[in-house]
Design an enzyme around this catalytic site. Structure first.
Site, PDB file in Angstrom:
ATOM      1  N   SER A 254     -25.873 -38.213  -8.608  1.00  0.00           N
ATOM      2  CA  SER A 254     -26.701 -37.584  -9.632  1.00  0.00           C
ATOM      3  C   SER A 254     -25.841 -36.856 -10.645  1.00  0.00           C
ATOM      4  O   SER A 254     -24.676 -36.557 -10.400  1.00  0.00           O
ATOM      5  CB  SER A 254     -27.681 -36.585  -8.996  1.00  0.00           C
ATOM      6  OG  SER A 254     -28.581 -37.232  -8.126  1.00  0.00           O
ATOM      7  N   SER A 292     -29.740 -42.316  -8.229  1.00  0.00           N
ATOM      8  CA  SER A 292     -29.112 -41.320  -9.093  1.00  0.00           C
ATOM      9  C   SER A 292     -30.176 -40.498  -9.805  1.00  0.00           C
ATOM     10  O   SER A 292     -31.051 -41.035 -10.476  1.00  0.00           O
ATOM     11  CB  SER A 292     -28.215 -42.006 -10.130  1.00  0.00           C
ATOM     12  OG  SER A 292     -27.447 -41.074 -10.848  1.00  0.00           O
ATOM     13  N   ASP A 294     -30.631 -38.279 -12.785  1.00  0.00           N
ATOM     14  CA  ASP A 294     -29.932 -37.949 -14.026  1.00  0.00           C
ATOM     15  C   ASP A 294     -30.882 -37.200 -14.956  1.00  0.00           C
ATOM     16  O   ASP A 294     -31.793 -37.801 -15.550  1.00  0.00           O
ATOM     17  CB  ASP A 294     -29.410 -39.230 -14.681  1.00  0.00           C
ATOM     18  CG  ASP A 294     -28.519 -40.020 -13.737  1.00  0.00           C
ATOM     19  OD1 ASP A 294     -27.601 -39.419 -13.168  1.00  0.00           O
ATOM     20  OD2 ASP A 294     -28.764 -41.226 -13.545  1.00  0.00           O
TER      21      ASP A 294
END
Length: 379
Positions: A254, A292, A294
């Site tokens: 992340s 992830s 983000d």
């Protein structure tokens, strides 16, 4: 061990990595936006607790009554972000922003709420909306153990200051990993020319993600033999897994990105600004994998667009859409450089099972020089 494998703390410009056309501010940091302060508190105990807290304060005044416009952009939503429904609804911040580990957001949020409510001027405040972001530092940190997080929040807030910002394996970046190497905190800024408004854009990142690392277009990850999907595309030549490298195999991880600017922007254009930060993230080799998270949080410190919660009428002098393109360019550049700084300023961190080492800077320097990339003036 060869010197090229030891790593050394340098900022990106020491290697010639100076993305874009605009010039950084004095410190090449988010704190180049006047009034913004950053504080870190690192938590390292025993053989397994490797995490921390980073605090970002938009200004030094009454954050609850002198609120800054703010917005969230989600690149990929695999994560936890405390306080964002109200932030999106109202388009403003009423507390500092905290960054920490994935299971630490709740004790961190509670500590931040207590810190705000304890202020004498907030004696009659009935509710507070702490905003806390996270990345999963479980490769180095025992994430279920949240010992010391409340204390770390108070320490990070107390240490928050303007000027140069510590980078690398500090605060919320203490346990993070990027592309299979040690990650961390990074920052950068850009100042627009007077002809474009003279505004400053600053970025702070908590890097903890993977992909196929590239720097200024140079395929560093492939040249060093460590990149996502390597076992699938080059199974014969793939090296044995490096410590802490499990999340990098498919690019998981992340990234939290915080943007500050003194340009007079409201939530709509701040969200547009945040979307361009993802372009800077992509330039480093991230494809925002399924695993992830983000996220980009953006705020404006300009007094012309601040809000008082008791006001019944709000009048704002906001920058027009046609003036946004230069800011988009600036934030893309600053995000890319901040992420390079997070990698290059990291130092080794060990837990009971492994040591995660930083990017081998000497090798990176040779790869860049081979392509004509030379050191820049340091900032």
């Amino acid at each position: 061990m060869l010197p090229s494998l030891l790593g050394a703390q340098v900022r990106a410009r020491a290697l010639g990595l100076a993305p874009g056309v605009f010039t950084p501010g004095t410190h090449n940091a988010i704190t180049d936006v006047a009034g913004v302060r950053v504080g870190h508190a690192t938590v390292s105990e025993g053989d397994s607790l490797r995490t921390g807290v980073t605090a970002i304060l938009p200004h030094g005044g009454d954050l609850y009554r002198d609120r800054v416009p703010a917005a969230l952009h989600v690149g990929n939503g695999f994560g936890k972000l405390l306080g964002v429904t109200q932030l999106r609804e109202l388009g403003e911040l009423e507390t500092p922003i905290l960054l920490t580990c994935t299971l630490c957001i709740w004790p961190a949020g509670d500590a931040l709420a207590q810190w705000m409510l304890a202020k004498p001027e907030n004696g009659n405040v009935r509710s507070i909306n702490p905003v806390v972001g996270e990345t999963n530092d479980g490769g180095l940190n025992t994430t279920r153990s949240r010992v010391g997080i409340g204390s770390a929040v108070r320490d990070a807030l107390a240490r928050a200051d303007s000027g140069a910002v510590a980078e690398g394996s500090v605060g919320a970046g203490h346990g993070t990993i990027m592309f299979g190497w040690k990650g961390g905190m990074g920052t950068s800024s850009r100042v627009l020319p007077a002809s474009l408004g003279g505004y400053t854009v600053g970025v702070l990142v908590q890097g903890n993600y993977g992909g196929v690392l590239q720097m200024a277009g140079v395929p560093i990850g492939q040249l060093l033999g460590r990149y996502a999907f390597q076992r699938d595309v080059a199974p014969v030549t793939s090296p044995r897994r490096a410590p802490g490298d499990a999340g990098a195999e498919r690019g998981d991880g992340s990234c939290m990105i915080v943007i500050a600017t003194d340009a007079p922007l409201l939530a709509r254009n701040l969200e547009r600004l945040g979307a361009r930060a993802i372009m800077g993230l992509a330039r480093t080799g991230s494809s925002a994998s399924n695993g992830s998270g983000d996220y980009v949080l953006a705020f404006s410190t300009n007094p012309r667009v601040r809000r008082n919660p008791d006001a019944t009428v709000s009048t704002n002098d906001e920058l027009g859409n046609e003036a946004m393109s230069a800011l988009f360019q600036a934030v893309t550049e600053a995000t890319e450089e901040a992420l390079y700084n997070a990698l290059l300023m990291a130092t080794p961190v060990s837990n009971r099972t492994a040591t995660v080492k930083p990017l081998p800077v000497d090798s990176v320097r040779l790869f860049l020089r081979a392509r004509g990339i030379q050191p820049q003036k340091l900032r």
